[in-house]
Design a protein around this motif. Structure first.
Motif, PDB file in Angstrom:
ATOM      1  N   ARG A 172      42.084  47.080 -15.780  1.00  0.00           N
ATOM      2  CA  ARG A 172      42.537  46.952 -14.392  1.00  0.00           C
ATOM      3  C   ARG A 172      42.491  48.310 -13.666  1.00  0.00           C
ATOM      4  O   ARG A 172      42.046  48.398 -12.522  1.00  0.00           O
ATOM      5  N   ILE A 173      42.953  49.363 -14.339  1.00  0.00           N
ATOM      6  CA  ILE A 173      42.964  50.689 -13.717  1.00  0.00           C
ATOM      7  C   ILE A 173      41.537  51.183 -13.471  1.00  0.00           C
ATOM      8  O   ILE A 173      41.212  51.698 -12.388  1.00  0.00           O
ATOM      9  N   GLN A 174      40.673  51.017 -14.465  1.00  0.00           N
ATOM     10  CA  GLN A 174      39.297  51.486 -14.308  1.00  0.00           C
ATOM     11  C   GLN A 174      38.523  50.640 -13.294  1.00  0.00           C
ATOM     12  O   GLN A 174      37.659  51.167 -12.577  1.00  0.00           O
ATOM     13  N   SER A 175      38.816  49.360 -13.223  1.00  0.00           N
ATOM     14  CA  SER A 175      38.130  48.505 -12.243  1.00  0.00           C
ATOM     15  C   SER A 175      38.534  48.882 -10.824  1.00  0.00           C
ATOM     16  O   SER A 175      37.718  48.816  -9.896  1.00  0.00           O
ATOM     17  N   ASP A 176      39.790  49.298 -10.642  1.00  0.00           N
ATOM     18  CA  ASP A 176      40.243  49.780  -9.338  1.00  0.00           C
ATOM     19  C   ASP A 176      39.433  51.003  -8.916  1.00  0.00           C
ATOM     20  O   ASP A 176      38.964  51.100  -7.764  1.00  0.00           O
ATOM     21  N   ALA A 177      39.241  51.943  -9.841  1.00  0.00           N
ATOM     22  CA  ALA A 177      38.476  53.151  -9.528  1.00  0.00           C
ATOM     23  C   ALA A 177      37.011  52.828  -9.243  1.00  0.00           C
ATOM     24  O   ALA A 177      36.413  53.381  -8.312  1.00  0.00           O
ATOM     25  N   ALA A 178      36.413  51.941 -10.044  1.00  0.00           N
ATOM     26  CA  ALA A 178      35.007  51.580  -9.837  1.00  0.00           C
ATOM     27  C   ALA A 178      34.821  50.854  -8.503  1.00  0.00           C
ATOM     28  O   ALA A 178      33.832  51.074  -7.792  1.00  0.00           O
ATOM     29  N   LEU A 179      35.763  50.003  -8.151  1.00  0.00           N
ATOM     30  CA  LEU A 179      35.672  49.267  -6.894  1.00  0.00           C
ATOM     31  C   LEU A 179      35.754  50.219  -5.704  1.00  0.00           C
ATOM     32  O   LEU A 179      35.018  50.071  -4.718  1.00  0.00           O
ATOM     33  N   ARG A 180      36.626  51.209  -5.778  1.00  0.00           N
ATOM     34  CA  ARG A 180      36.714  52.204  -4.702  1.00  0.00           C
ATOM     35  C   ARG A 180      35.415  53.004  -4.591  1.00  0.00           C
ATOM     36  O   ARG A 180      34.954  53.315  -3.488  1.00  0.00           O
ATOM     37  N   GLN A 181      34.821  53.336  -5.724  1.00  0.00           N
ATOM     38  CA  GLN A 181      33.587  54.114  -5.717  1.00  0.00           C
ATOM     39  C   GLN A 181      32.445  53.339  -5.057  1.00  0.00           C
ATOM     40  O   GLN A 181      31.707  53.886  -4.222  1.00  0.00           O
ATOM     41  N   VAL A 182      32.290  52.066  -5.436  1.00  0.00           N
ATOM     42  CA  VAL A 182      31.202  51.262  -4.876  1.00  0.00           C
ATOM     43  C   VAL A 182      31.447  50.971  -3.395  1.00  0.00           C
ATOM     44  O   VAL A 182      30.531  51.066  -2.569  1.00  0.00           O
ATOM     45  N   ALA A 183      32.681  50.634  -3.032  1.00  0.00           N
ATOM     46  CA  ALA A 183      32.982  50.310  -1.633  1.00  0.00           C
ATOM     47  C   ALA A 183      32.751  51.502  -0.722  1.00  0.00           C
ATOM     48  O   ALA A 183      32.364  51.334   0.443  1.00  0.00           O
ATOM     49  N   GLY A 184      32.969  52.725  -1.220  1.00  0.00           N
ATOM     50  CA  GLY A 184      32.789  53.911  -0.393  1.00  0.00           C
ATOM     51  C   GLY A 184      31.338  54.266  -0.136  1.00  0.00           C
ATOM     52  O   GLY A 184      31.047  55.136   0.691  1.00  0.00           O
ATOM     53  N   GLN A 185      30.403  53.601  -0.821  1.00  0.00           N
ATOM     54  CA  GLN A 185      28.981  53.909  -0.665  1.00  0.00           C
ATOM     55  C   GLN A 185      28.310  53.082   0.420  1.00  0.00           C
ATOM     56  O   GLN A 185      27.169  53.369   0.799  1.00  0.00           O
ATOM     57  N   ILE A 213      25.157  44.366  -4.759  1.00  0.00           N
ATOM     58  CA  ILE A 213      26.479  44.997  -4.823  1.00  0.00           C
ATOM     59  C   ILE A 213      27.170  44.632  -6.126  1.00  0.00           C
ATOM     60  O   ILE A 213      27.770  45.481  -6.801  1.00  0.00           O
ATOM     61  N   ASN A 214      27.098  43.358  -6.515  1.00  0.00           N
ATOM     62  CA  ASN A 214      27.723  42.907  -7.758  1.00  0.00           C
ATOM     63  C   ASN A 214      27.111  43.606  -8.975  1.00  0.00           C
ATOM     64  O   ASN A 214      27.821  43.988  -9.914  1.00  0.00           O
ATOM     65  N   ASP A 215      25.790  43.785  -8.959  1.00  0.00           N
ATOM     66  CA  ASP A 215      25.123  44.460 -10.078  1.00  0.00           C
ATOM     67  C   ASP A 215      25.565  45.919 -10.169  1.00  0.00           C
ATOM     68  O   ASP A 215      25.792  46.441 -11.277  1.00  0.00           O
ATOM     69  N   GLN A 216      25.670  46.593  -9.032  1.00  0.00           N
ATOM     70  CA  GLN A 216      26.118  47.985  -9.051  1.00  0.00           C
ATOM     71  C   GLN A 216      27.560  48.094  -9.530  1.00  0.00           C
ATOM     72  O   GLN A 216      27.920  49.000 -10.279  1.00  0.00           O
ATOM     73  N   LEU A 217      28.388  47.146  -9.105  1.00  0.00           N
ATOM     74  CA  LEU A 217      29.783  47.141  -9.539  1.00  0.00           C
ATOM     75  C   LEU A 217      29.870  46.941 -11.047  1.00  0.00           C
ATOM     76  O   LEU A 217      30.636  47.629 -11.743  1.00  0.00           O
ATOM     77  N   GLU A 218      29.081  46.019 -11.573  1.00  0.00           N
ATOM     78  CA  GLU A 218      29.072  45.781 -13.022  1.00  0.00           C
ATOM     79  C   GLU A 218      28.596  47.014 -13.783  1.00  0.00           C
ATOM     80  O   GLU A 218      29.152  47.365 -14.835  1.00  0.00           O
ATOM     81  N   GLN A 219      27.581  47.702 -13.241  1.00  0.00           N
ATOM     82  CA  GLN A 219      27.075  48.914 -13.895  1.00  0.00           C
ATOM     83  C   GLN A 219      28.135  50.011 -13.918  1.00  0.00           C
ATOM     84  O   GLN A 219      28.346  50.667 -14.951  1.00  0.00           O
ATOM     85  N   LYS A 220      28.816  50.227 -12.801  1.00  0.00           N
ATOM     86  CA  LYS A 220      29.857  51.261 -12.742  1.00  0.00           C
ATOM     87  C   LYS A 220      31.002  50.935 -13.703  1.00  0.00           C
ATOM     88  O   LYS A 220      31.554  51.829 -14.358  1.00  0.00           O
ATOM     89  N   LEU A 221      31.368  49.674 -13.794  1.00  0.00           N
ATOM     90  CA  LEU A 221      32.445  49.278 -14.690  1.00  0.00           C
ATOM     91  C   LEU A 221      32.057  49.519 -16.147  1.00  0.00           C
ATOM     92  O   LEU A 221      32.872  50.027 -16.938  1.00  0.00           O
ATOM     93  N   ASN A 222      30.834  49.158 -16.519  1.00  0.00           N
ATOM     94  CA  ASN A 222      30.401  49.363 -17.899  1.00  0.00           C
ATOM     95  C   ASN A 222      30.349  50.851 -18.247  1.00  0.00           C
ATOM     96  O   ASN A 222      30.653  51.243 -19.379  1.00  0.00           O
ATOM     97  N   GLU A 223      29.975  51.688 -17.277  1.00  0.00           N
ATOM     98  CA  GLU A 223      29.968  53.130 -17.535  1.00  0.00           C
ATOM     99  C   GLU A 223      31.380  53.638 -17.798  1.00  0.00           C
ATOM    100  O   GLU A 223      31.590  54.491 -18.669  1.00  0.00           O
ATOM    101  N   ARG A 224      32.358  53.138 -17.060  1.00  0.00           N
ATOM    102  CA  ARG A 224      33.731  53.605 -17.215  1.00  0.00           C
ATOM    103  C   ARG A 224      34.412  53.030 -18.453  1.00  0.00           C
ATOM    104  O   ARG A 224      35.246  53.686 -19.072  1.00  0.00           O
TER     105      ARG A 224
END
Length: 321
Positions: A172-185, A213-224
C-alpha cells in the motif's frame, strides 16, 4: 546458498509414513520403559533407550507439514535459511527446522484515492486497484522487516495472516508512491484540444492514456516491490477526477470548450450546405442570382442554419405598404 530463494532439499518423507514411524517409536519407548524392570531386571540401558525413543517421538511431532496449493514454508535451521518448502500435501521434515508460513496466492488491493498534482500543477484525486502476490519468499522474509511493519500497524502474532497483512501494508505504501510518480508525469486532460482534430502528435493524458498509463503504473510498482519479492500482476486506475477546490472551474472550462467545438462543427456544416445550395441552383437553372442576391441568400441561410432557435418565416405578399 544465501541471497536468493531455493527449494528445500533436506530430509522429507510422506507424512503418513512419518506418523507410522512415530507410533512405532512410542510403542517401542513404552515397551522398553515398562519391560526394563520386568524382562530385563531393571537394566538401566533399556530404560535409557526407552526415554530416548519417547523423547524422539515427541520431537517428531514438530516435523509435520501440511500445505495447501499456493502455500509455502520458509525453513530455518537455527537462524540459517534452509530453503522454501512448497510441496502440496502432508509431509514430515527435519523437526529441528523452524517453519514460517506464507501464502503465494493472488491478493487484491483497492488503494484509496489520493490528492496529487498533475504535470501542469492541477490538484487531482486519483486511485487504483492492483493484484499482487509473493514471488520470492527469501526476499519477502529477509529483505524487508515485515515483523516490525506488523507491530507498527497494530498487528500482533506470527501467523500467515499477520505476515500477509504486513506485506499488504508495504504494498500500500509503495503503491501510493508509484501512483504519485506516474500521475505527476501527465496532465489530467488537455482541455485546450477538446473538439480539435488530432494529428497523432497530441500529448498523452491521464484521462485518455488508458492501457499505456496502466502499463507504466504496473512497471513502476514492480520496480519498487521487487526488493520485497512481490510481483504485481495487474494495476489499473479506478478513480480519476479533479480535486473539489477546482472541479467546478474546470467543469465550466470543459463546457466552454465543448460549446466552441460544437459551434465550429455547426458553422462548418452550414458553410457546406450553403455551398451545395448555390451549386444546385446554378446547375439546375432554377433561378439566376446576381452577387448581391447570392450574398443575401448566404446570409439568410447561415442565420437559419447557425441559429439556436427556429427561424420565423416572412411571407412577402408583393403589396407595397
Amino acid at each position: 546458498m544465501e541471497g536468493k530463494e531455493y527449494n528445500y532439499s533436506g530430509i522429507c518423507i510422506n507424512g503418513f509414513l512419518g506418523v507410522l514411524i512415530n507410533l512405532l517409536s512410542i510403542v517401542a519407548g513404552v515397551y522398553f520403559l515398562v519391560g526394563a524392570g520386568v524382562a530385563y531386571n531393571n537394566n538401566g540401558l533399556w530404560f535409557i533407550l526407552g526415554i530416548i525413543l519417547l523423547a524422539w517421538s515427541l520431537l517428531m511431532f514438530r516435523g509435520y507439514k501440511m500445505l495447501e496449493p499456493n502455500e509455502a514454508r520458509v525453513l530455518l535451521f537455527f537462524g540459517r535459511y534452509a530453503g522454501t518448502f512448497k510441496l502440496t500435501g502432508f509431509y514430515w521434515v527435519n523437526p529441528l527446522l523452524t517453519a514460517k508460513a506464507l501464502s503465494l496466492r493472488s491478493r487484491n488491493l483497492d488503494a484509496e484515492p489520493i490528492k496529487v498534482n498533475d504535470k501542469v500543477g492541477n490538484p487531482i484525486l486519483i486511485g487504483m486497484v492492483l493484484v499482487w502476490r509473493l514471488k520470492d519468499t527469501y526476499k519477502a522474509m529477509f529483505e524487508i522487516d515485515a515483523q516490525t511493519m506488523a507491530s507498527v500497524g497494530g498487528i500482533t502474532g506470527g501467523t500467515v495472516a499477520t505476515r500477509m497483512l504486513a506485506f499488504e501494508k508495504f504494498v500500500r505504501i509503495q503503491s501510493d508512491a508509484a501512483l504519485r510518480q506516474v500521475a505527476g508525469q501527465y496532465a489530467y486532460d488537455n482541455v485546450e484540444d477538446i473538439g480539435k482534430t488530432g494529428n497523432g502528435d497530441d500529448e498523452m493524458t491521464l484521462r485518455d492514456g488508458g492501457e499505456e498509463i496502466n502499463d507504466q503504473l504496473e512497471q513502476k510498482l514492480n520496480e519498487r516491490l521487487a526488493m520485497a519479492g512481490i510481483e504485481v500482476q495487474e494495476a489499473r486506475l479506478n478513480y480519476l477526477t479533479y480535486a473539489p477546490e477546482i472541479a467546478a472551474v474546470m467543469l465550466r472550462r470543459q463546457q466552454a470548450n465543448a460549446v466552441i467545438a460544437a459551434r465550429e462543427k455547426i458553422v462548418e456544416g452550414a458553410v457546406s450546405m450553403v455551398q451545395m445550395a448555390l451549386t444546385e441552383l446554378d446547375n439546375k437553372n432554377i433561378v439566376k442570382l446576381d452577387e448581391n442576391q447570392k450574398a443575401a441568400l448566404v446570409s439568410n441561410l447561415l442565420v437559419v442554419l447557425c441559429a439556436d432557435e427556429s427561424a420565423q418565416p416572412v411571407v412577402s405578399t408583393g403589396v407595397n405598404e
